[in-house]
Design an enzyme around this catalytic site. Structure first.
Site, PDB file in Angstrom:
ATOM      1  N   ARG A  53       0.804  -1.226   0.000  1.00 46.02           N
ATOM      2  CA  ARG A  53       0.000   0.000   0.000  1.00 46.02           C
ATOM      3  C   ARG A  53       0.838   1.278   0.000  1.00 46.02           C
ATOM      4  NH1 ARG A  53      -4.718  -0.936   4.262  1.00 46.02           N
ATOM      5  NH2 ARG A  53      -2.904  -1.596   5.432  1.00 46.02           N
ATOM      6  N   LYS A 153       1.434 -19.854   3.965  1.00 44.82           N
ATOM      7  CA  LYS A 153       0.530 -20.255   5.037  1.00 44.82           C
ATOM      8  C   LYS A 153       0.225 -19.004   5.879  1.00 44.82           C
ATOM      9  CE  LYS A 153       2.944 -19.912   8.707  1.00 44.82           C
ATOM     10  NZ  LYS A 153       3.023 -19.689  10.037  1.00 44.82           N
ATOM     11  N   HIS A 183       7.619 -23.395   4.668  1.00 44.25           N
ATOM     12  CA  HIS A 183       9.073 -23.309   4.503  1.00 44.25           C
ATOM     13  C   HIS A 183       9.834 -24.368   5.307  1.00 44.25           C
ATOM     14  CE1 HIS A 183       9.039 -20.910   8.227  1.00 44.25           C
ATOM     15  NE2 HIS A 183      10.332 -21.119   8.313  1.00 44.25           N
ATOM     16  N   LYS A 187      13.595 -26.763   4.467  1.00 43.88           N
ATOM     17  CA  LYS A 187      14.826 -26.768   5.273  1.00 43.88           C
ATOM     18  C   LYS A 187      15.680 -27.973   4.872  1.00 43.88           C
ATOM     19  CE  LYS A 187      12.879 -24.433   9.352  1.00 43.88           C
ATOM     20  NZ  LYS A 187      13.659 -23.229   9.611  1.00 43.88           N
ATOM     21  N   GLU A 221      11.086 -21.444  20.642  1.00 43.92           N
ATOM     22  CA  GLU A 221      11.646 -20.187  20.140  1.00 43.92           C
ATOM     23  C   GLU A 221      11.795 -19.224  21.310  1.00 43.92           C
ATOM     24  OE1 GLU A 221      10.219 -19.192  15.844  1.00 43.92           O
ATOM     25  OE2 GLU A 221       8.452 -19.612  17.030  1.00 43.92           O
ATOM     26  N   ASP A 240      -0.241 -21.216  13.988  1.00 42.50           N
ATOM     27  CA  ASP A 240       0.971 -20.610  13.424  1.00 42.50           C
ATOM     28  C   ASP A 240       1.992 -21.665  12.996  1.00 42.50           C
ATOM     29  OD1 ASP A 240       2.682 -18.505  12.691  1.00 42.50           O
ATOM     30  OD2 ASP A 240       3.687 -18.529  14.629  1.00 42.50           O
ATOM     31  N   HIS A 245       3.764 -26.410   9.753  1.00 48.63           N
ATOM     32  CA  HIS A 245       5.175 -26.826   9.806  1.00 48.63           C
ATOM     33  C   HIS A 245       5.385 -28.157  10.531  1.00 48.63           C
ATOM     34  CE1 HIS A 245       5.822 -22.871   8.404  1.00 48.63           C
ATOM     35  NE2 HIS A 245       5.978 -22.245   9.548  1.00 48.63           N
ATOM     36  N   LYS A 345       6.493 -19.670  21.909  1.00 47.29           N
ATOM     37  CA  LYS A 345       7.299 -18.441  21.877  1.00 47.29           C
ATOM     38  C   LYS A 345       7.847 -18.199  23.274  1.00 47.29           C
ATOM     39  CE  LYS A 345       6.161 -17.085  17.647  1.00 47.29           C
ATOM     40  NZ  LYS A 345       7.147 -17.214  16.576  1.00 47.29           N
TER      41      LYS A 345
HETATM   42  C1  BG6 Z   1       6.710 -18.961  10.786  1.00 46.95           C
HETATM   43  C2  BG6 Z   1       5.896 -18.590  11.988  1.00 46.95           C
HETATM   44  O1  BG6 Z   1       5.930 -19.610   9.834  1.00 46.95           O
HETATM   45  O2  BG6 Z   1       7.794 -19.824  11.206  1.00 46.95           O
HETATM   46  C3  BG6 Z   1       6.777 -17.897  13.020  1.00 46.95           C
HETATM   47  O3  BG6 Z   1       4.848 -17.719  11.576  1.00 46.95           O
HETATM   48  C4  BG6 Z   1       7.952 -18.768  13.373  1.00 46.95           C
HETATM   49  O4  BG6 Z   1       6.028 -17.575  14.181  1.00 46.95           O
HETATM   50  C5  BG6 Z   1       8.682 -19.203  12.111  1.00 46.95           C
HETATM   51  O5  BG6 Z   1       8.814 -18.010  14.196  1.00 46.95           O
HETATM   52  C6  BG6 Z   1       9.795 -20.181  12.426  1.00 46.95           C
HETATM   53  O6  BG6 Z   1      10.549 -20.394  11.275  1.00 46.95           O
HETATM   54  P1  BG6 Z   1      12.131 -20.443  11.286  1.00 46.95           P
HETATM   55  O7  BG6 Z   1      12.516 -20.877   9.945  1.00 46.95           O
HETATM   56  O8  BG6 Z   1      12.586 -19.069  11.637  1.00 46.95           O
HETATM   57  O9  BG6 Z   1      12.500 -21.438  12.335  1.00 46.95           O
END
Ligand code: BG6
Length: 498
Positions: A53, A153, A183, A187, A221, A240, A245, A345
């Site tokens: 935007r 996602k 993603h 990895k 994390e 999330d 994942h 988190k």
């Molecule tokens: C994302 C989540 O898809 O993956 C995040 O939205 C998370 O909350 C992240 O921190 C973790 O990915 P990576 O590759 O940084 O371990």
């Protein structure tokens, strides 16, 4: 075994990045695209049309991208900067896509016909309007070159919305045009699970309820939610990272052997595993799921505020910042093997690992010697200190017979003195080369939501248990696994600390 070297597309490519000033584009996507440019793996000629935007001029957009990718070489940057274009506008408005189309047509006139890759990296609320706009503006296919859609996602917020999203997608695109990005599948270390399992026949023999007691995944994390408050509060840890994942990663670890290395066969195996996850409906949910929410605490010696103290988070928010689950699989191979998953988190450390705990056989020769509670454990450490570790007993040197637990390690950094290909780099490259192996299909996404819907239904009915930032989560996570006479394996700092 070797695979062909990475390919470079020979036809022109235009990548339309919708949400180019968003968090994900900033942190991952733009850097990955630039890396591919540095390695000369992008199609040539290449054009990136960014959309967001903010009213940026082309020069301002180039400066913005430069700030993110921090080029180390002027020549490489200058050639990349030439490929950058920008269109300002709300992605929910059809007019924005008309502007993008006009710019693209203008650029096309100067070039031969090429391919098109739409990359949606916006807030999920915009997905449906964007897909409709693409269709309205006839941008979903082209008489000249192919058109693909990359979409981030979360794919929906529950089963019904995921089905709706898939329905809308299928009205505009054929399934082989759609690349859903998860993603974790990109990895390097997750991909190695496939090689480990299916290239080493001896492990495959052990991979069943006959020999495996349970599987556990720890994704912790230390990072909080700063800067993503609005998204995170509406999403929570389950949506999330678990729905996508972690379930996809579990599928790679436990799926049946694919018929071949063909993308369709690998996707089919992952999808079949997710389909066989045991539903939670009608179960006593407290035995299977626990939620947590972090309070103030200390991370790396620094005091950090609690979740509810963040600006933008409602004071009474029930959103879970951590979750622990016990899952199961309905298949002859895995019946009776629990899969424990915990993620969150502001936990003690940054770790992603999956451990397979083998059964301890009773009445063995050494049963009479007290050697501790841990039978053999095989750990895949995905990050950091990437590697694979098998814990074994050995005889401690000395006169008596005393057993000691030692790690047998394969550490990437010891063996390969090279950087990993970053997941986004890999996925964008694969998508542009039409390799869908590492992208989940709609069936596997719907199968995961089938399980997660029950988890979320329960989440709406209970309060998350508080845990101090910097801990391993609430007490209730410990109870979840201890009720089965098992314990969480604390990720070892020593693993591959080379
Ligand atoms: C994302 C989540 O898809 O993956 C995040 O939205 C998370 O909350 C992240 O921190 C973790 O990915 P990576 O590759 O940084 O371990």
């Amino acid at each position: 075994m070797s695979t062909p070297p990475l390919k470079k597309l020979t036809e022109p490519l235009t990548l339309f990045l919708i949400g180019v000033t968003g968090d994900l584009a900033k942190k991952k996507i733009l850097k990955a695209i630039y890396k591919l440019h540095e390695k000369q793996l992008l199609a040539s000629p290449f054009t990136l049309i960014g959309n967001a935007r903010s009213p940026l001029s082309r020069e301002e957009f180039q400066a913005y991208v430069k700030e993110i990718v921090r080029p180390s070489d002027d020549g490489t940057w200058t050639s990349f900067a030439k490929s950058l274009q920008y269109v300002a506008g709300n992605a929910a408005d059809e007019a924005t896509f008309a502007k993008i189309k006009a710019l693209h047509q203008k650029l096309q006139k100067q070039r031969t016909c090429g391919n098109h890759m739409w990359y949606i990296a916006t807030l999920p609320q915009l997905y449906l309007p964007i897909i409709q706009n693409l269709k309205q503006c006839q941008l979903h296919n082209s008489s000249c070159g192919w058109t693909k859609l990359l979409i981030e996602k979360p794919f929906g917020t529950d089963l019904a919305s995921a089905q709706k999203l898939n329905q809308e997608l299928s009205e505009a695109f054929s399934e082989d045009q759609i690349y859903r990005i998860d993603h974790f599948l990109g990895k390097e270390t997750v991909q190695n699970l496939v090689a480990f399992r299916f290239a080493n026949g001896m492990f495959e023999e052990l991979w069943s309820n006959k020999h495996i007691d349970h599987v556990q995944v720890t994704h912790s994390e230390s990072l909080g939610v700063a800067g993503r408050e609005q998204f995170y509060d509406a999403t929570g840890a389950t949506r999330d990272v678990v729905q996508n994942h972690l379930l996809q990663m579990i599928a790679v670890c436990l799926m049946e052997e694919p018929a071949s290395l063909n993308p369709d066969d690998i996707r089919k195996s992952r999808s079949a595993l997710l389909k066989s996850l045991t539903g939670l409906s009608g179960k006593n949910m407290a035995d299977h799921v626990r939620f947590g929410q972090f309070t103030a605490g200390v991370i790396d010696g620094q005091k950090v505020p609690g979740y509810l103290e963040h600006e933008g988070i409602p004071a009474e928010s029930n959103t879970e910042t951590a979750v622990a689950l016990k899952l199961g699989i309905d298949s002859p191979r895995w019946a009776g093997v629990p899969i424990y998953v915990r993620t969150g988190k502001r936990l003690a450390r940054d770790v992603l690992e999956l451990s397979v705990q083998f059964k301890d056989k009773p009445n063995r020769m050494f049963s009479s010697i007290k050697y501790g509670p841990d039978p053999n454990i095989l750990t895949f450490r995905f990050q950091p200190n990437e590697g694979i570790v098998l814990r074994l007993f050995v005889k401690k040197p000395g006169h008596g017979i005393e057993l000691d637990m030692v790690p047998m390690e394969f550490c990437y950094r010891n063996t390969y003195q090279m950087d990993f290909i970053e997941a986004y780099e890999r996925l964008i490259h694969d998508a542009s080369n039409s390799d869908a192996t590492l992208f989940p299909g709609h069936e596997s996404i719907e199968s995961s939501w089938r399980i997660i819907d029950d988890v979320l239904d329960y989440q709406r009915r209970v309060k998350p248990d508080p845990y101090p930032a910097g801990s391993w989560g609430p007490e209730s996570f410990t109870k979840l696994i201890e009720q089965d006479g098992r314990e969480w394996i604390e990720p070892s700092i020593d693993v591959c600390s080379v």
